[in-house]
Design an enzyme around this catalytic site. Structure first.
Site, PDB file in Angstrom:
ATOM      1  N   PRO A  77      25.499 -19.401 -13.115  1.00 54.37           N
ATOM      2  CA  PRO A  77      25.208 -18.136 -13.786  1.00 54.37           C
ATOM      3  C   PRO A  77      25.002 -18.288 -15.299  1.00 54.37           C
ATOM      4  O   PRO A  77      24.494 -17.378 -15.951  1.00 54.37           O
ATOM      5  CB  PRO A  77      26.432 -17.262 -13.469  1.00 54.37           C
ATOM      6  CG  PRO A  77      27.466 -18.171 -12.922  1.00 54.37           C
ATOM      7  CD  PRO A  77      26.782 -19.386 -12.410  1.00 54.37           C
TER       8      PRO A  77
ATOM      9  N   GLU B  11      35.437 -22.096  -8.893  1.00 58.73           N
ATOM     10  CA  GLU B  11      35.245 -21.274 -10.094  1.00 58.73           C
ATOM     11  C   GLU B  11      34.250 -21.893 -11.071  1.00 58.73           C
ATOM     12  O   GLU B  11      33.756 -21.248 -11.970  1.00 58.73           O
ATOM     13  CB  GLU B  11      36.589 -21.015 -10.787  1.00 58.73           C
ATOM     14  CG  GLU B  11      37.339 -19.818 -10.219  1.00 58.73           C
ATOM     15  CD  GLU B  11      37.690 -19.953  -8.732  1.00 58.73           C
ATOM     16  OE1 GLU B  11      38.132 -21.048  -8.321  1.00 58.73           O
ATOM     17  OE2 GLU B  11      37.496 -18.984  -7.999  1.00 58.73           O
TER      18      GLU B  11
ATOM     19  N   ARG C 204       6.251 -22.675  -2.255  1.00 62.19           N
ATOM     20  CA  ARG C 204       5.065 -21.869  -1.953  1.00 62.19           C
ATOM     21  C   ARG C 204       4.004 -21.951  -3.048  1.00 62.19           C
ATOM     22  O   ARG C 204       2.874 -21.502  -2.840  1.00 62.19           O
ATOM     23  CB  ARG C 204       5.449 -20.430  -1.598  1.00 62.19           C
ATOM     24  CG  ARG C 204       6.218 -19.716  -2.654  1.00 62.19           C
ATOM     25  CD  ARG C 204       6.724 -18.395  -2.141  1.00 62.19           C
ATOM     26  NE  ARG C 204       5.633 -17.529  -1.726  1.00 62.19           N
ATOM     27  CZ  ARG C 204       4.712 -17.070  -2.547  1.00 62.19           C
ATOM     28  NH1 ARG C 204       4.721 -17.406  -3.819  1.00 62.19           N
ATOM     29  NH2 ARG C 204       3.765 -16.277  -2.101  1.00 62.19           N
TER      30      ARG C 204
ATOM     31  N   ASP D 216       0.001 -12.834  -5.732  1.00 62.08           N
ATOM     32  CA  ASP D 216       1.370 -12.348  -5.573  1.00 62.08           C
ATOM     33  C   ASP D 216       1.827 -11.472  -6.699  1.00 62.08           C
ATOM     34  O   ASP D 216       1.406 -11.597  -7.835  1.00 62.08           O
ATOM     35  CB  ASP D 216       2.360 -13.515  -5.531  1.00 62.08           C
ATOM     36  CG  ASP D 216       2.166 -14.336  -4.292  1.00 62.08           C
ATOM     37  OD1 ASP D 216       1.640 -13.790  -3.331  1.00 62.08           O
ATOM     38  OD2 ASP D 216       2.536 -15.506  -4.334  1.00 62.08           O
TER      39      ASP D 216
HETATM   40  C1  JBK Z   1      25.362 -17.526  -9.651  1.00 60.73           C
HETATM   41  O1  JBK Z   1      22.285 -19.415  -9.931  1.00 60.73           O
HETATM   42  N1  JBK Z   1      23.064 -18.438  -9.989  1.00 60.73           N
HETATM   43  O2  JBK Z   1      22.631 -17.323 -10.367  1.00 60.73           O
HETATM   44  C2  JBK Z   1      24.459 -18.623  -9.623  1.00 60.73           C
HETATM   45  C3  JBK Z   1      24.900 -19.898  -9.236  1.00 60.73           C
HETATM   46  C4  JBK Z   1      26.233 -20.081  -8.858  1.00 60.73           C
HETATM   47  C5  JBK Z   1      27.125 -19.010  -8.895  1.00 60.73           C
HETATM   48  C6  JBK Z   1      26.708 -17.737  -9.272  1.00 60.73           C
HETATM   49  O3  JBK Z   1      27.563 -16.699  -9.312  1.00 60.73           O
HETATM   50  N2  JBK Z   1      24.962 -16.268 -10.038  1.00 60.73           N
END
Ligand code: JBK
Length: 248
Positions: free
Chosen positions: A88, A115, A153, A168
């Protein structure tokens, strides 16, 4: 394109990779996906891949040694391809990022669980960090599949259509126009007359205008970077003016 995926959940990849377009791309040799179980490189008796965080605070952290051992044994000691951590905290995955990644012959994808991963993986092993969006998942496996799908793709020969992915949603930077197929009427809901007219110029204009309307209504942010003609700009200007004019 070759993908090497490093994960603690290798079993989740097969069903998706063995379906539909990805399956066909694999059968035609357009992509190869190798999924590696990081646990196979844990050297202790119980093949432990996570541990408590230094400094406390709860949760578990993915250990550094098995991840380095896995990646280095598959890619060699100095990987030549991008090593992408799905996290994230990464840069946001967009169609533009997919197109950029599609230019590489090989990609390594690291899926974190728990985590998080030991920071040394990020600093000294990953060469790129990508996020598929601002929501919380249990791991990087679905993001890795999303990335594989979006990149595959775009590869030449993967989509049957000679126009490929050019039409697309997001390729032009606009949302797609509405689609209809038979029957022409369902529960009294009819297909727009223009689509049945056979007038290809009128159909093309209607579709473009629908794309512009939708993008203005739902994702006006996309208009900043979309590929727009002078006619597109005039149409959008008219829509904005109509919106401002109160009905009398
Ligand atoms: C998220 O790539 N992501 O967005 C991601 C990877 C691993 C854990 C996550 O919560 N959002």
């Amino acid at each position: 394109m070759e993908f090497d995926v490093f994960t603690l959940l290798p079993e989740v990849f097969s069903p998706y990779l063995e379906s539909s377009i990805l399956q066909r791309a694999r059968q035609r040799g357009l992509i190869q996906v190798r999924v590696h179980n990081i646990r196979d490189w844990a050297t202790d008796k119980h093949h432990v891949t996570d541990d408590e965080p230094y400094g406390g605070g709860g949760g578990m952290v993915m250990k550094v040694e098995p991840v380095f051992a896995a990646v280095e044994s598959v890619l060699g000691p100095a990987p030549a391809c991008p090593v992408i951590l799905l996290t994230p905290q990464g840069r946001l995955f967009t169609q533009k990022v997919a197109a950029e990644l599609a230019t590489h012959p090989r990609l390594a994808l690291l899926c974190g669980r728990y985590e998080g991963v030991d920071e040394r993986i990020r600093e000294h092993l990953a060469t790129d960090e990508i996020s598929i969006g601002d929501y919380v998942l249990t791991g990087g496996e679905l993001p890795a599949l999303v990335l594989i799908d979006a990149v595959t793709r775009l590869l030449p020969g993967v989509l049957g259509d000679p126009d490929g992915a050019a039409d697309d949603s997001h390729a032009s930077g606009l949302l797609e126009y509405p689609h209809y197929t038979r029957p022409p009427e369902f529960r009294g809901w009819t297909v727009p007359e223009v689509l049945l007219s056979g007038d290809h110029a009128r159909i093309a204009r209607w579709r473009r205008e629908q794309s512009l309307r939708r993008t203005l209504a739902r994702r006006p942010d996309l208009l900043q970077t979309a590929d727009l003609s002078e006619a597109d700009r005039q149409f959008l200007e008219r829509l904005r003016r109509e919106d401002e004019t109160p009905n009398s």
